[in-house]
Each structure stands twice: as C-alpha cells, then as structure tokens.
Design an enzyme around this catalytic site. Structure first.
Site, PDB file in Angstrom:
ATOM      1  N   THR A 128      17.529   4.924 -12.597  1.00 46.63           N
ATOM      2  CA  THR A 128      16.472   4.818 -13.606  1.00 46.63           C
ATOM      3  C   THR A 128      16.960   5.262 -14.985  1.00 46.63           C
ATOM      4  O   THR A 128      17.884   6.083 -15.090  1.00 46.63           O
ATOM      5  CB  THR A 128      15.270   5.690 -13.177  1.00 46.63           C
ATOM      6  OG1 THR A 128      14.344   5.785 -14.248  1.00 46.63           O
ATOM      7  CG2 THR A 128      15.703   7.116 -12.819  1.00 46.63           C
ATOM      8  N   ASP A 129      16.287   4.776 -16.009  1.00 45.30           N
ATOM      9  CA  ASP A 129      16.614   5.221 -17.377  1.00 45.30           C
ATOM     10  C   ASP A 129      16.224   6.682 -17.606  1.00 45.30           C
ATOM     11  O   ASP A 129      16.676   7.305 -18.566  1.00 45.30           O
ATOM     12  CB  ASP A 129      15.950   4.321 -18.425  1.00 45.30           C
ATOM     13  CG  ASP A 129      14.424   4.258 -18.335  1.00 45.30           C
ATOM     14  OD1 ASP A 129      13.840   4.872 -17.407  1.00 45.30           O
ATOM     15  OD2 ASP A 129      13.812   3.582 -19.183  1.00 45.30           O
ATOM     16  N   GLU A 130      15.383   7.226 -16.710  1.00 43.77           N
ATOM     17  CA  GLU A 130      14.923   8.608 -16.909  1.00 43.77           C
ATOM     18  C   GLU A 130      16.041   9.636 -16.808  1.00 43.77           C
ATOM     19  O   GLU A 130      15.857  10.789 -17.205  1.00 43.77           O
ATOM     20  CB  GLU A 130      13.837   8.954 -15.893  1.00 43.77           C
ATOM     21  CG  GLU A 130      12.608   8.122 -16.071  1.00 43.77           C
ATOM     22  CD  GLU A 130      11.425   8.660 -15.290  1.00 43.77           C
ATOM     23  OE1 GLU A 130      11.462   9.816 -14.857  1.00 43.77           O
ATOM     24  OE2 GLU A 130      10.470   7.893 -15.121  1.00 43.77           O
ATOM     25  N   TYR A 155      11.940  14.728 -10.414  1.00 44.31           N
ATOM     26  CA  TYR A 155      12.329  13.373  -9.978  1.00 44.31           C
ATOM     27  C   TYR A 155      13.602  12.908 -10.688  1.00 44.31           C
ATOM     28  O   TYR A 155      14.589  12.534 -10.044  1.00 44.31           O
ATOM     29  CB  TYR A 155      11.185  12.381 -10.249  1.00 44.31           C
ATOM     30  CG  TYR A 155      11.634  10.935 -10.267  1.00 44.31           C
ATOM     31  CD1 TYR A 155      12.057  10.303  -9.103  1.00 44.31           C
ATOM     32  CD2 TYR A 155      11.653  10.196 -11.454  1.00 44.31           C
ATOM     33  CE1 TYR A 155      12.489   8.979  -9.118  1.00 44.31           C
ATOM     34  CE2 TYR A 155      12.084   8.872 -11.480  1.00 44.31           C
ATOM     35  CZ  TYR A 155      12.499   8.263 -10.311  1.00 44.31           C
ATOM     36  OH  TYR A 155      12.934   6.967 -10.330  1.00 44.31           O
ATOM     37  N   LYS A 159      17.478  11.905  -9.354  1.00 47.27           N
ATOM     38  CA  LYS A 159      18.111  10.589  -9.556  1.00 47.27           C
ATOM     39  C   LYS A 159      19.439  10.771 -10.315  1.00 47.27           C
ATOM     40  O   LYS A 159      20.437  10.134  -9.995  1.00 47.27           O
ATOM     41  CB  LYS A 159      17.178   9.649 -10.335  1.00 47.27           C
ATOM     42  CG  LYS A 159      15.952   9.188  -9.585  1.00 47.27           C
ATOM     43  CD  LYS A 159      16.254   8.381  -8.334  1.00 47.27           C
ATOM     44  CE  LYS A 159      16.797   6.994  -8.614  1.00 47.27           C
ATOM     45  NZ  LYS A 159      16.948   6.193  -7.367  1.00 47.27           N
TER      46      LYS A 159
HETATM   47  P1  NAD Z   1       8.573   3.062  -4.161  1.00 52.08           P
HETATM   48  O1  NAD Z   1       8.144   4.483  -4.114  1.00 52.08           O
HETATM   49  O2  NAD Z   1       7.568   1.984  -4.369  1.00 52.08           O
HETATM   50  O3  NAD Z   1       9.367   2.694  -2.827  1.00 52.08           O
HETATM   51  C1  NAD Z   1      10.299   3.534  -2.225  1.00 52.08           C
HETATM   52  C2  NAD Z   1      10.638   2.986  -0.846  1.00 52.08           C
HETATM   53  O4  NAD Z   1      11.640   3.832  -0.260  1.00 52.08           O
HETATM   54  C3  NAD Z   1       9.445   2.975   0.126  1.00 52.08           C
HETATM   55  O5  NAD Z   1       9.421   1.773   0.841  1.00 52.08           O
HETATM   56  C4  NAD Z   1       9.734   4.163   1.037  1.00 52.08           C
HETATM   57  O6  NAD Z   1       9.176   4.026   2.348  1.00 52.08           O
HETATM   58  C5  NAD Z   1      11.255   4.161   1.068  1.00 52.08           C
HETATM   59  N1  NAD Z   1      11.830   5.476   1.411  1.00 52.08           N
HETATM   60  C6  NAD Z   1      11.515   6.685   0.848  1.00 52.08           C
HETATM   61  N2  NAD Z   1      12.245   7.666   1.423  1.00 52.08           N
HETATM   62  C7  NAD Z   1      13.053   7.073   2.334  1.00 52.08           C
HETATM   63  C8  NAD Z   1      14.047   7.556   3.222  1.00 52.08           C
HETATM   64  N3  NAD Z   1      14.340   8.859   3.285  1.00 52.08           N
HETATM   65  N4  NAD Z   1      14.687   6.674   4.012  1.00 52.08           N
HETATM   66  C9  NAD Z   1      14.382   5.346   3.963  1.00 52.08           C
HETATM   67  N5  NAD Z   1      13.446   4.838   3.149  1.00 52.08           N
HETATM   68  C10 NAD Z   1      12.785   5.685   2.337  1.00 52.08           C
HETATM   69  O7  NAD Z   1       9.692   3.021  -5.287  1.00 52.08           O
HETATM   70  P2  NAD Z   1      10.017   1.890  -6.371  1.00 52.08           P
HETATM   71  O8  NAD Z   1       9.163   2.091  -7.560  1.00 52.08           O
HETATM   72  O9  NAD Z   1      10.044   0.583  -5.702  1.00 52.08           O
HETATM   73  O10 NAD Z   1      11.498   2.328  -6.785  1.00 52.08           O
HETATM   74  C11 NAD Z   1      12.624   1.862  -6.058  1.00 52.08           C
HETATM   75  C12 NAD Z   1      13.885   2.383  -6.692  1.00 52.08           C
HETATM   76  O11 NAD Z   1      13.980   1.946  -8.042  1.00 52.08           O
HETATM   77  C13 NAD Z   1      13.983   3.911  -6.737  1.00 52.08           C
HETATM   78  O12 NAD Z   1      15.316   4.285  -6.459  1.00 52.08           O
HETATM   79  C14 NAD Z   1      13.611   4.257  -8.162  1.00 52.08           C
HETATM   80  O13 NAD Z   1      14.213   5.461  -8.566  1.00 52.08           O
HETATM   81  C15 NAD Z   1      14.183   3.069  -8.912  1.00 52.08           C
HETATM   82  N6  NAD Z   1      13.540   2.747 -10.187  1.00 52.08           N
HETATM   83  C16 NAD Z   1      12.194   2.598 -10.272  1.00 52.08           C
HETATM   84  C17 NAD Z   1      11.607   2.227 -11.480  1.00 52.08           C
HETATM   85  C18 NAD Z   1      10.102   2.011 -11.583  1.00 52.08           C
HETATM   86  O14 NAD Z   1       9.623   1.680 -12.659  1.00 52.08           O
HETATM   87  N7  NAD Z   1       9.325   2.159 -10.527  1.00 52.08           N
HETATM   88  C19 NAD Z   1      12.395   2.043 -12.604  1.00 52.08           C
HETATM   89  C20 NAD Z   1      13.778   2.222 -12.499  1.00 52.08           C
HETATM   90  C21 NAD Z   1      14.331   2.559 -11.282  1.00 52.08           C
HETATM   91  O1  TDX Z   2      -2.793   8.015 -14.788  1.00 50.90           O
HETATM   92  C1  TDX Z   2      -1.805   8.023 -15.519  1.00 50.90           C
HETATM   93  N1  TDX Z   2      -1.971   8.156 -16.872  1.00 50.90           N
HETATM   94  C2  TDX Z   2      -0.929   8.167 -17.748  1.00 50.90           C
HETATM   95  O2  TDX Z   2      -1.139   8.285 -18.962  1.00 50.90           O
HETATM   96  C3  TDX Z   2      -0.460   7.874 -15.006  1.00 50.90           C
HETATM   97  C4  TDX Z   2      -0.226   7.733 -13.525  1.00 50.90           C
HETATM   98  C5  TDX Z   2       0.586   7.868 -15.903  1.00 50.90           C
HETATM   99  N2  TDX Z   2       0.366   8.012 -17.232  1.00 50.90           N
HETATM  100  C6  TDX Z   2       1.509   7.941 -18.168  1.00 50.90           C
HETATM  101  C7  TDX Z   2       2.723   8.763 -17.803  1.00 50.90           C
HETATM  102  C8  TDX Z   2       3.866   7.926 -18.350  1.00 50.90           C
HETATM  103  O3  TDX Z   2       4.053   8.199 -19.732  1.00 50.90           O
HETATM  104  O4  TDX Z   2       1.964   6.577 -18.113  1.00 50.90           O
HETATM  105  C9  TDX Z   2       3.385   6.492 -18.201  1.00 50.90           C
HETATM  106  C10 TDX Z   2       3.937   5.787 -16.973  1.00 50.90           C
HETATM  107  O5  TDX Z   2       3.731   6.643 -15.869  1.00 50.90           O
HETATM  108  P1  TDX Z   2       4.301   6.316 -14.400  1.00 50.90           P
HETATM  109  O6  TDX Z   2       3.763   4.995 -13.949  1.00 50.90           O
HETATM  110  O7  TDX Z   2       4.064   7.499 -13.552  1.00 50.90           O
HETATM  111  O8  TDX Z   2       5.848   6.061 -14.692  1.00 50.90           O
HETATM  112  P2  TDX Z   2       7.020   6.984 -15.301  1.00 50.90           P
HETATM  113  O9  TDX Z   2       6.723   8.419 -15.134  1.00 50.90           O
HETATM  114  O10 TDX Z   2       7.315   6.476 -16.670  1.00 50.90           O
HETATM  115  O11 TDX Z   2       8.222   6.613 -14.287  1.00 50.90           O
HETATM  116  C11 TDX Z   2       8.407   5.226 -13.857  1.00 50.90           C
HETATM  117  O12 TDX Z   2       9.494   4.639 -14.521  1.00 50.90           O
HETATM  118  C12 TDX Z   2      10.786   5.115 -14.235  1.00 50.90           C
HETATM  119  C13 TDX Z   2       8.655   5.179 -12.342  1.00 50.90           C
HETATM  120  O13 TDX Z   2       7.564   5.799 -11.674  1.00 50.90           O
HETATM  121  C14 TDX Z   2       9.951   5.819 -11.965  1.00 50.90           C
HETATM  122  O14 TDX Z   2      10.203   5.654 -10.571  1.00 50.90           O
HETATM  123  C15 TDX Z   2      11.063   5.152 -12.741  1.00 50.90           C
HETATM  124  O15 TDX Z   2      12.273   5.789 -12.491  1.00 50.90           O
END
Ligand code: NAD
Ligand code: TDX
Length: 339
Positions: A128-130, A155, A159
């Site tokens: 992630t960019d975080e 988190y 990562k």
């Molecule tokens: P998510 O929480 O929707 O899904 C995570 C999945 O991993 C689930 O299916 C869960 O059951 C599985 N999992 C968790 N722990 C496990 C374990 N110990 N063994 C096997 N499976 C396991 O997450 P997401 O939003 O789809 O993110 C997926 C990946 O992308 C993550 O690595 C996250 O850091 C990265 N990422 C997410 C975002 C975002 O915006 N959501 C952005 C950049 C990177």
């Molecule tokens: O109810 C809310 N109100 C609100 O203002 C929630 C749930 C979030 N927020 C804000 C927090 C953040 O500034 O919105 C923004 C986005 O929040 P999230 O959806 O929780 O995402 P963020 O914390 O930015 O992280 C996401 O992007 C990077 C993903 O969850 C991560 O897995 C990924 O690595």
C-alpha cells in the site's frame, strides 16, 4: 530486454477479499491459460461468494492460513507464482487491536517468503501507499518509489515491515520478487467497514453518513480493476527486485467524495454527521505512477471517478444480500468508538 514471465498455475492469497477476488476475476477473464489456486483463511473480510461464479476448473479455493507452513509446503509445489494479497487491511481495526495485523501481515509474509525460498517460485507482494506515511495538504509532492518509509498506523507499519522482509529476502536469498504499493481502491465487493461502502450502505439504511475529523483528508482513488491489471503487468513484465507504485491520479478530499455520494443518491450534500477523528489520521496520499506507466506501458482504464462511483453505488443497491450480514456488527463497532 526483459523476457515476459508466463505463469500457468498461480496461488492468490486473500483471493476471497475485495481486491484479491477482483484480481482472480481479472485473470480468469483475460488469461485463459492460467489456473488460480486461492488460499484464503475466510476471516470476517473474506467471502467465498466473491469468486463463486467462476468456473471450478479454472479456480480452486483452499481455505487456510498463510501462517501455516505445513499447508504452504503441501500447496506450493506445482505452482509457478504467488500473488500475495492476504492481509488484515483496515486501519481502524488495527488501532483497536494491532495483534492480528502483526500475525497475518508480518508473520504471514515471513512464512510465505520462507516457502518461496524453499520452492524457488516467483513472488509478487501487494502493498500500500500508506507505507510512505502522509503528505501535507498543500504539498505539491507525490509519493515515488524513492520516498522514505514513514508509516503512521499499526496497519501501515505492519505492511511496511512486510515490504522490508521481501526486500531483505530478495537481496539475501536471491528470491524472484516484485512489490507494488497501490493507492485507495474502490468498487463493488469492498467490505462495509471501508469509507465509500460504509457511506453508501448507511444512506440505503436511512442512517446519516459519518465523516472523520475535518473531512479535508485526501485519498488517491483507483478503481479496483485498474489495480488488478497493474499487478498482472508487474507479475509478468516487471523487473525482478523492483518496486512499482500504482495510482490513477484520483486525489479527492473525503468531504468531496462524501458529497458526491450523497448527491448521486438523491440526498442533500450536507446530510451527514461529523464524528471523532481517527487517531494519527494520515492527511494526504498521492501516487506518482510514472515508473509503472513508462516501463510497463500500463494505463488505468476507469479514470472517470463520478462514473465509477455511480457503478459502485448501483452495485451496493442491487446486492444488499452480499453486505447485509456484516453491516450491523460493523456499525456497532464504530459506535463504540464514537465514529
Ligand atoms: P480485505 O480485507 O478485503 O481482504 C483480505 C483477505 O485476506 C480476506 O479474504 C481474508 O479472509 C484474507 N486473509 C486475512 N488473513 C489471512 C490469513 N492469515 N491467511 C489467509 N488469508 C487471510 O483486503 P483488501 O482491501 O482486498 O486488500 C488486499 C490487499 O491489498 C492487502 O494486502 C492490502 O494491504 C492491499 N491494499 C489495499 C488497498 C485498499 O484500498 N483496500 C490499497 C492498497 C493495497
Ligand atoms: O466512516 C468513515 N469516515 C471517514 O471519514 C471511514 C470508515 C473512513 N473515513 C476516512 C478515513 C480516511 O481518510 O475516509 C478515508 C478512507 O478511509 P478507509 O476506507 O478506512 O481507507 P484508508 O484508511 O485510507 O486505507 C485504505 O487505503 C489504503 C485501505 O483500507 C487500506 O487497506 C489501504 O492500504
């Protein structure tokens, strides 16, 4: 000149989650020669329905934990790549209870790397960019592959740790790895704990959306499918040992996004509640993805954010059965936190 890697049997960890399942669909739809084994623990965030419509001869689901080395030993032989998505992924959960993040994100990555070392298979690490921390709202800079790591939340620190393990194992043991750091994804199948689906489903339920802090925090949005196409390009054409940033120039403040959702759902743009801020809340993320575009010729296809948001809203309206079960417990958790 780099010879393209042509995998035939890949393992996708976390392939029942939001982004991992999108990648599985992407591979099945675009690369008919590839078989996918999904390894997923099915935590609260994993839903086998996300891949249930895919043909069984193309996708196999193995329910298990990435921390289970014996299972990895059984599973990996016969595969030629692992694409590692599995993670605990929600910042707010990591603030309430960091341990599962350490276990899955750090130990899980360690277990996978040790298996990759043993069986010498190609590994792509989804991050992630975080890991780069945040930027000031008025800073013209964006993150690049050279930006120093400065994670802010439990988190993002796990990562970042996992990325460091990948780099060290690559240099020390010569593993064939790549890393991608992507910005905020949105689209169908995202858990209702996350910002965009939480607000859409709140509105459907007649609850007021909840905005943290000042609402000025900026996220750089990318439609999930564009993330998937980028990961495929990096897996097959990326240079070994390299990191690629993935982003689609989608910077928007949270309040801007929330007002777009409210208007698109026929509500007043001010019809929301201000709630307690997230501790340590990162101010702004912004990705410079020019290395990925230049080296691998990748381009996002879904750059109209308003259109992507409308498609996403429509999906949540039409697929209530998919999210309904998780909604009440998610909101109870938020309520306990004053959010
Ligand atoms: P998510 O929480 O929707 O899904 C995570 C999945 O991993 C689930 O299916 C869960 O059951 C599985 N999992 C968790 N722990 C496990 C374990 N110990 N063994 C096997 N499976 C396991 O997450 P997401 O939003 O789809 O993110 C997926 C990946 O992308 C993550 O690595 C996250 O850091 C990265 N990422 C997410 C975002 C975002 O915006 N959501 C952005 C950049 C990177
Ligand atoms: O109810 C809310 N109100 C609100 O203002 C929630 C749930 C979030 N927020 C804000 C927090 C953040 O500034 O919105 C923004 C986005 O929040 P999230 O959806 O929780 O995402 P963020 O914390 O930015 O992280 C996401 O992007 C990077 C993903 O969850 C991560 O897995 C990924 O690595």
């Amino acid at each position: 000149m780099c010879i393209p890697f042509e995998p035939k049997n890949i393992i996708v960890t976390g392939g029942c989650g939001f982004i991992g399942s999108n990648f599985v669909h992407y591979v099945v739809n675009n690369h008919p020669e590839v078989h996918v084994t999904v390894l997923d623990k099915l935590t609260y965030a994993g839903n086998p329905e996300n891949i249930a419509s895919l043909p069984k001869d193309r996708v196999e689901l193995v329910v298990g934990d990435i921390c289970d080395s014996a299972l990895l030993d059984e599973l990996i032989p016969g595969h030629d790549a692992i694409v590692h998505y599995a993670a605990e992924s929600h910042n707010d959960n990591s603030i309430n209870d960091p341990f599962p993040f350490l276990r899955t994100n750090v130990e899980g990555t360690y277990r996978l790397l040790e298996s990759v070392r043993k069986y010498n298979i190609r590994y792509h690490h989804v991050s992630t960019d975080e890991v780069y921390g945040d930027l000031a709202l008025d800073d013209p800079a964006r993150f690049t592959e050279q930006t120093p790591y400065r994670p802010s939340s439990p988190y993002s620190s796990t990562k970042a740790s996992s990325d460091m393990l990948v780099r060290a194992w690559t240099r020390t043991y010569g593993l064939r790895t790549t890393i991608s750091n992507c910005s905020n994804n949105y689209g169908p199948y995202q858990h209702v704990e996350k910002f965009i689906p939480r607000q859409i489903t709140n509105i459907i339920d007649g609850r007021r959306p909840k905005l943290y802090g000042s609402g000025e925090n900026v996220r750089d949005w990318i439609y999930t499918e564009d993330h998937s196409s980028a990961v495929w390009d990096i897996l097959t054409k990326g240079r070994i040992g390299e990191t690629y940033l993935i982003g689609a120039d989608g910077e928007k403040s949270n309040i801007e996004v929330l007002r777009m959702i409210l208007r698109a759902m026929g509500r007043d743009a001010d019809d929301f509640d201000w709630v307690a801020d997230r501790p340590g809340h990162d101010r702004r993320y912004a990705i410079d993805s020019s290395k990925l575009r230049r080296e691998l010729g990748w381009k996002p296809q879904h750059t109209d954010f308003a259109a992507g948001l409308k498609r996403t809203i429509k999906w949540y309206v039409e697929n209530e059965s998919w999210w309904r079960q998780a909604k009440a417990a998610t909101e109870e958790k938020y309520q306990r936190n004053g959010q």
